[in-house]
Write an enzyme that holds these catalytic residues in place. Structure first.
Site, PDB file in Angstrom:
ATOM      1  N   GLY A   5       0.814  -1.212   0.000  1.00 27.31           N
ATOM      2  CA  GLY A   5       0.000   0.000   0.000  1.00 27.31           C
ATOM      3  C   GLY A   5       0.851   1.267   0.000  1.00 27.31           C
ATOM      4  O   GLY A   5       2.086   1.221  -0.077  1.00 27.31           O
ATOM      5  N   ILE A  42      -4.851 -11.130   5.961  1.00 24.71           N
ATOM      6  CA  ILE A  42      -4.744 -10.995   7.421  1.00 24.71           C
ATOM      7  C   ILE A  42      -5.886 -11.720   8.142  1.00 24.71           C
ATOM      8  O   ILE A  42      -5.794 -12.012   9.337  1.00 24.71           O
ATOM      9  CB  ILE A  42      -4.654  -9.504   7.833  1.00 24.71           C
ATOM     10  CG1 ILE A  42      -4.320  -9.346   9.313  1.00 24.71           C
ATOM     11  CG2 ILE A  42      -5.927  -8.741   7.501  1.00 24.71           C
ATOM     12  CD1 ILE A  42      -3.083 -10.028   9.771  1.00 24.71           C
ATOM     13  N   LEU A  87       1.599   3.494   2.306  1.00 26.54           N
ATOM     14  CA  LEU A  87       2.582   3.585   3.385  1.00 26.54           C
ATOM     15  C   LEU A  87       3.559   2.417   3.350  1.00 26.54           C
ATOM     16  O   LEU A  87       4.768   2.586   3.549  1.00 26.54           O
ATOM     17  CB  LEU A  87       1.847   3.612   4.735  1.00 26.54           C
ATOM     18  CG  LEU A  87       2.709   3.526   5.994  1.00 26.54           C
ATOM     19  CD1 LEU A  87       3.650   4.723   6.112  1.00 26.54           C
ATOM     20  CD2 LEU A  87       1.831   3.435   7.245  1.00 26.54           C
ATOM     21  N   ASP A 109       1.033  -9.213   1.699  1.00 27.06           N
ATOM     22  CA  ASP A 109      -0.143  -8.434   1.304  1.00 27.06           C
ATOM     23  C   ASP A 109      -1.134  -9.421   0.693  1.00 27.06           C
ATOM     24  O   ASP A 109      -0.741 -10.500   0.239  1.00 27.06           O
ATOM     25  CB  ASP A 109       0.257  -7.366   0.270  1.00 27.06           C
ATOM     26  CG  ASP A 109      -0.749  -6.221   0.176  1.00 27.06           C
ATOM     27  OD1 ASP A 109      -0.425  -5.107   0.619  1.00 27.06           O
ATOM     28  OD2 ASP A 109      -1.868  -6.440  -0.343  1.00 27.06           O
ATOM     29  N   ILE A 110      -2.386  -9.012   0.642  1.00 26.85           N
ATOM     30  CA  ILE A 110      -3.389  -9.869  -0.004  1.00 26.85           C
ATOM     31  C   ILE A 110      -3.202  -9.846  -1.524  1.00 26.85           C
ATOM     32  O   ILE A 110      -3.541 -10.803  -2.214  1.00 26.85           O
ATOM     33  CB  ILE A 110      -4.822  -9.451   0.411  1.00 26.85           C
ATOM     34  CG1 ILE A 110      -5.833 -10.543   0.092  1.00 26.85           C
ATOM     35  CG2 ILE A 110      -5.222  -8.120  -0.216  1.00 26.85           C
ATOM     36  CD1 ILE A 110      -7.195 -10.340   0.726  1.00 26.85           C
ATOM     37  N   LYS A 165     -10.973   2.113  13.797  1.00 28.21           N
ATOM     38  CA  LYS A 165      -9.692   2.607  14.339  1.00 28.21           C
ATOM     39  C   LYS A 165      -9.815   2.926  15.831  1.00 28.21           C
ATOM     40  O   LYS A 165      -8.915   2.624  16.621  1.00 28.21           O
ATOM     41  CB  LYS A 165      -9.224   3.851  13.561  1.00 28.21           C
ATOM     42  CG  LYS A 165      -8.718   3.550  12.150  1.00 28.21           C
ATOM     43  CD  LYS A 165      -7.448   2.688  12.168  1.00 28.21           C
ATOM     44  CE  LYS A 165      -6.897   2.417  10.790  1.00 28.21           C
ATOM     45  NZ  LYS A 165      -5.784   1.476  10.772  1.00 28.21           N
ATOM     46  N   TYR A 186     -14.587   3.116   9.069  1.00 28.12           N
ATOM     47  CA  TYR A 186     -13.127   3.166   9.219  1.00 28.12           C
ATOM     48  C   TYR A 186     -12.766   3.791  10.580  1.00 28.12           C
ATOM     49  O   TYR A 186     -11.976   3.217  11.353  1.00 28.12           O
ATOM     50  CB  TYR A 186     -12.546   3.994   8.074  1.00 28.12           C
ATOM     51  CG  TYR A 186     -11.068   4.266   8.156  1.00 28.12           C
ATOM     52  CD1 TYR A 186     -10.137   3.257   7.955  1.00 28.12           C
ATOM     53  CD2 TYR A 186     -10.593   5.554   8.404  1.00 28.12           C
ATOM     54  CE1 TYR A 186      -8.777   3.518   8.006  1.00 28.12           C
ATOM     55  CE2 TYR A 186      -9.237   5.829   8.453  1.00 28.12           C
ATOM     56  CZ  TYR A 186      -8.334   4.805   8.252  1.00 28.12           C
ATOM     57  OH  TYR A 186      -6.981   5.069   8.304  1.00 28.12           O
TER      58      TYR A 186
HETATM   59  P1  NAD Z   1      -3.449   1.332   1.433  1.00 26.83           P
HETATM   60  O1  NAD Z   1      -4.896   1.104   1.164  1.00 26.83           O
HETATM   61  O2  NAD Z   1      -2.650   2.068   0.436  1.00 26.83           O
HETATM   62  O3  NAD Z   1      -2.727  -0.063   1.692  1.00 26.83           O
HETATM   63  C1  NAD Z   1      -3.329  -1.075   2.459  1.00 26.83           C
HETATM   64  C2  NAD Z   1      -2.753  -2.401   1.985  1.00 26.83           C
HETATM   65  O4  NAD Z   1      -3.423  -3.434   2.715  1.00 26.83           O
HETATM   66  C3  NAD Z   1      -3.006  -2.666   0.481  1.00 26.83           C
HETATM   67  O5  NAD Z   1      -1.799  -2.988  -0.161  1.00 26.83           O
HETATM   68  C4  NAD Z   1      -3.990  -3.824   0.473  1.00 26.83           C
HETATM   69  O6  NAD Z   1      -3.788  -4.709  -0.621  1.00 26.83           O
HETATM   70  C5  NAD Z   1      -3.666  -4.495   1.800  1.00 26.83           C
HETATM   71  N1  NAD Z   1      -4.799  -5.289   2.309  1.00 26.83           N
HETATM   72  C6  NAD Z   1      -6.117  -5.006   2.255  1.00 26.83           C
HETATM   73  N2  NAD Z   1      -6.817  -6.008   2.785  1.00 26.83           N
HETATM   74  C7  NAD Z   1      -5.926  -6.948   3.204  1.00 26.83           C
HETATM   75  C8  NAD Z   1      -6.049  -8.201   3.826  1.00 26.83           C
HETATM   76  N3  NAD Z   1      -7.250  -8.743   4.113  1.00 26.83           N
HETATM   77  N4  NAD Z   1      -4.924  -8.889   4.121  1.00 26.83           N
HETATM   78  C9  NAD Z   1      -3.699  -8.375   3.809  1.00 26.83           C
HETATM   79  N5  NAD Z   1      -3.522  -7.202   3.185  1.00 26.83           N
HETATM   80  C10 NAD Z   1      -4.634  -6.489   2.893  1.00 26.83           C
HETATM   81  O7  NAD Z   1      -3.355   2.030   2.864  1.00 26.83           O
HETATM   82  P2  NAD Z   1      -2.140   2.882   3.428  1.00 26.83           P
HETATM   83  O8  NAD Z   1      -2.419   4.290   3.095  1.00 26.83           O
HETATM   84  O9  NAD Z   1      -0.862   2.279   3.068  1.00 26.83           O
HETATM   85  O10 NAD Z   1      -2.421   2.729   4.993  1.00 26.83           O
HETATM   86  C11 NAD Z   1      -1.646   1.865   5.798  1.00 26.83           C
HETATM   87  C12 NAD Z   1      -2.128   1.996   7.228  1.00 26.83           C
HETATM   88  O11 NAD Z   1      -1.991   3.362   7.657  1.00 26.83           O
HETATM   89  C13 NAD Z   1      -3.618   1.659   7.414  1.00 26.83           C
HETATM   90  O12 NAD Z   1      -3.799   1.051   8.656  1.00 26.83           O
HETATM   91  C14 NAD Z   1      -4.284   3.018   7.418  1.00 26.83           C
HETATM   92  O13 NAD Z   1      -5.479   3.007   8.129  1.00 26.83           O
HETATM   93  C15 NAD Z   1      -3.229   3.846   8.111  1.00 26.83           C
HETATM   94  N6  NAD Z   1      -3.373   5.268   7.803  1.00 26.83           N
HETATM   95  C16 NAD Z   1      -3.116   5.726   6.536  1.00 26.83           C
HETATM   96  C17 NAD Z   1      -3.299   7.075   6.254  1.00 26.83           C
HETATM   97  C18 NAD Z   1      -3.058   7.621   4.875  1.00 26.83           C
HETATM   98  O14 NAD Z   1      -3.307   8.812   4.652  1.00 26.83           O
HETATM   99  N7  NAD Z   1      -2.559   6.831   3.925  1.00 26.83           N
HETATM  100  C19 NAD Z   1      -3.704   7.946   7.268  1.00 26.83           C
HETATM  101  C20 NAD Z   1      -3.987   7.433   8.528  1.00 26.83           C
HETATM  102  C21 NAD Z   1      -3.792   6.091   8.799  1.00 26.83           C
HETATM  103  N1  SER Z   2      -5.959   9.326   5.058  1.00 32.16           N
HETATM  104  C1  SER Z   2      -6.867   8.384   5.615  1.00 32.16           C
HETATM  105  C2  SER Z   2      -8.165   8.390   4.912  1.00 32.16           C
HETATM  106  O1  SER Z   2      -8.464   9.402   4.306  1.00 32.16           O
HETATM  107  C3  SER Z   2      -7.084   8.732   7.063  1.00 32.16           C
HETATM  108  O2  SER Z   2      -6.812   7.659   7.846  1.00 32.16           O
HETATM  109  O3  SER Z   2      -8.867   7.430   4.995  1.00 32.16           O
END
Ligand code: NAD
Ligand code: SER
Length: 323
Positions: free
Chosen positions: A14, A53, A16, A37-38, A146, A142
């Site tokens: 993903g 997961i 991050l 990852d899935i 959280k 969501y």
């Molecule tokens: P993203 O959606 O880009 O990546 C999530 C990843 O999880 C994807 O690669 C997806 O394929 C994988 N995934 C989904 N379902 C799955 C499963 N059942 N088993 C295994 N993998 C699975 O999200 P991100 O932006 O990289 O966020 C990462 C973490 O950071 C999350 O917990 C998110 O809530 C948190 N977060 C992100 C942001 C942001 O702005 N990006 C802000 C706050 C919190």
């Molecule tokens: N950036 C994330 C969202 O918009 C916040 O966790 O879902």
């Protein structure tokens, strides 16, 4: 960290995960980081194992196979996507976390990182400089997941001594990967459209101010938190974390300084309501006190890096296509 540190990143493909994995590999060694990852990775960036997961047996098997010590659980369904499938959002975000917390309770791993979000806050939360401890009234599945996850982390830490650490990230902005279906995705998309030289139709109103953060700050905060002595960590739910705050119009204005022809219009959709329920700015003084947190990037510094790096990537792609 000991010589034997073995890291499993779950949700590594993903937005991050791609950047955090690279930083963890650099710090601990390529061989010490297993990604999962899935979905399969677009580029084979590390030792990769497919993992849903929700498949607890496979999770336990991978931890056993690689003698994993630390888990970074990033797999989640984000705020906007989550509203399309609330049940799946609850399952992935909460059942997934429970599997990892139970692993730690069984002493199979020693340290967990799990991110929370500004989405734990809601319409009745103070909007300016939102405190660490305040009203949390999330309105999305969501945000509800959280907030529940934060309470589970605090519970497992207090009741079973699980070393779980967490940050309430603001909206994250990076150039290496596209965002995965959140309400703050506009803050990444806007730079891509500017570089494509097409107008951006923003899904939020121009004056919607939200807390945001450049990815290198988010990655550094994560690694710093994971390195702090356990005794220094006074918040076991999740730390408020702040970068900077701005609106879509503020970003457009900064982009226009170097790209004066950039065009944007505003077509708010269902994500506006979500954004309106979140804070404008965050008080992260607890993170500052406990582990000396300090962001390095403001809007201007981040914009300069985003534009420069996306331009470089576009030029490299053009060169490959021409060769
Ligand atoms: P993203 O959606 O880009 O990546 C999530 C990843 O999880 C994807 O690669 C997806 O394929 C994988 N995934 C989904 N379902 C799955 C499963 N059942 N088993 C295994 N993998 C699975 O999200 P991100 O932006 O990289 O966020 C990462 C973490 O950071 C999350 O917990 C998110 O809530 C948190 N977060 C992100 C942001 C942001 O702005 N990006 C802000 C706050 C919190
Ligand atoms: N950036 C994330 C969202 O918009 C916040 O966790 O879902």
């Amino acid at each position: 960290m000991t010589e034997q540190t073995k890291i499993l990143v779950i949700g590594a493909n993903g937005q991050l995960g791609i950047e955090l994995t690279a930083a963890l590999q650099e710090k601990h060694g390529y061989e010490q980081v297993i990604t999962s990852d899935i979905h399969p990775p677009k580029k084979q960036h590390a030792l990769f194992e497919p993992l849903d997961i929700l498949d607890k047996d496979r999770l336990y098997a991978l931890v056993e196979k690689y003698k994993v010590t630390d888990i970074y659980l990033l797999a989640a369904i984000l705020s906007a996507k989550g509203e399309q499938n609330p049940m799946l959002t609850w399952q992935v975000n909460i059942d997934g976390l429970m599997h990892v917390l139970e692993l730690a309770r069984d002493a199979k791993v020693s340290k967990i990182f799990w991110p929370s979000s500004i989405a734990v806050f809601g319409g009745t939360t103070p909007k300016q400089n939102t405190p660490q401890e305040t009203v949390t009234s999330p309105t999305t599945m969501y945000g509800i997941s959280k907030l529940s996850g934060e309470r589970l982390c605090a519970y497992y830490a207090q009741k079973f001594g699980v070393d779980v650490r967490s940050l309430r990230y603001p909206g994250l902005i990076g150039y290496k990967a596209l965002p995965g279906g959140g309400t703050t995705d506009f803050a990444v998309e806007i730079y891509h459209k500017a570089l494509e030289e097409v107008a951006y139709h923003c899904f939020l109103k121009e004056d919607t101010v939200l807390p945001l953060m450049y990815m290198p700050d988010a990655v550094r905060a994560t690694i710093e938190l994971m390195e702090v002595d356990a005794d220094e960590i006074s918040v076991r739910s999740s730390y408020n974390l702040s970068g900077f705050s701005c609106s879509p119009a503020d970003i457009a204005e900064v982009i226009r300084k170097t790209m004066p022809d950039f065009k944007i219009d505003y077509r708010p959709d269902f994500r506006q309501k979500i954004a309106d329920s979140w804070p404008n700015s965050i008080d992260d003084s607890k993170a500052q006190e406990d582990w000396n947190w300090k962001p390095q990037f403001d809007l201007q510094a981040m914009s300069a890096e985003m534009l420069e790096n996306l331009k470089r990537m576009k030029a490299a792609k053009t060169a490959v296509n021409l060769s």
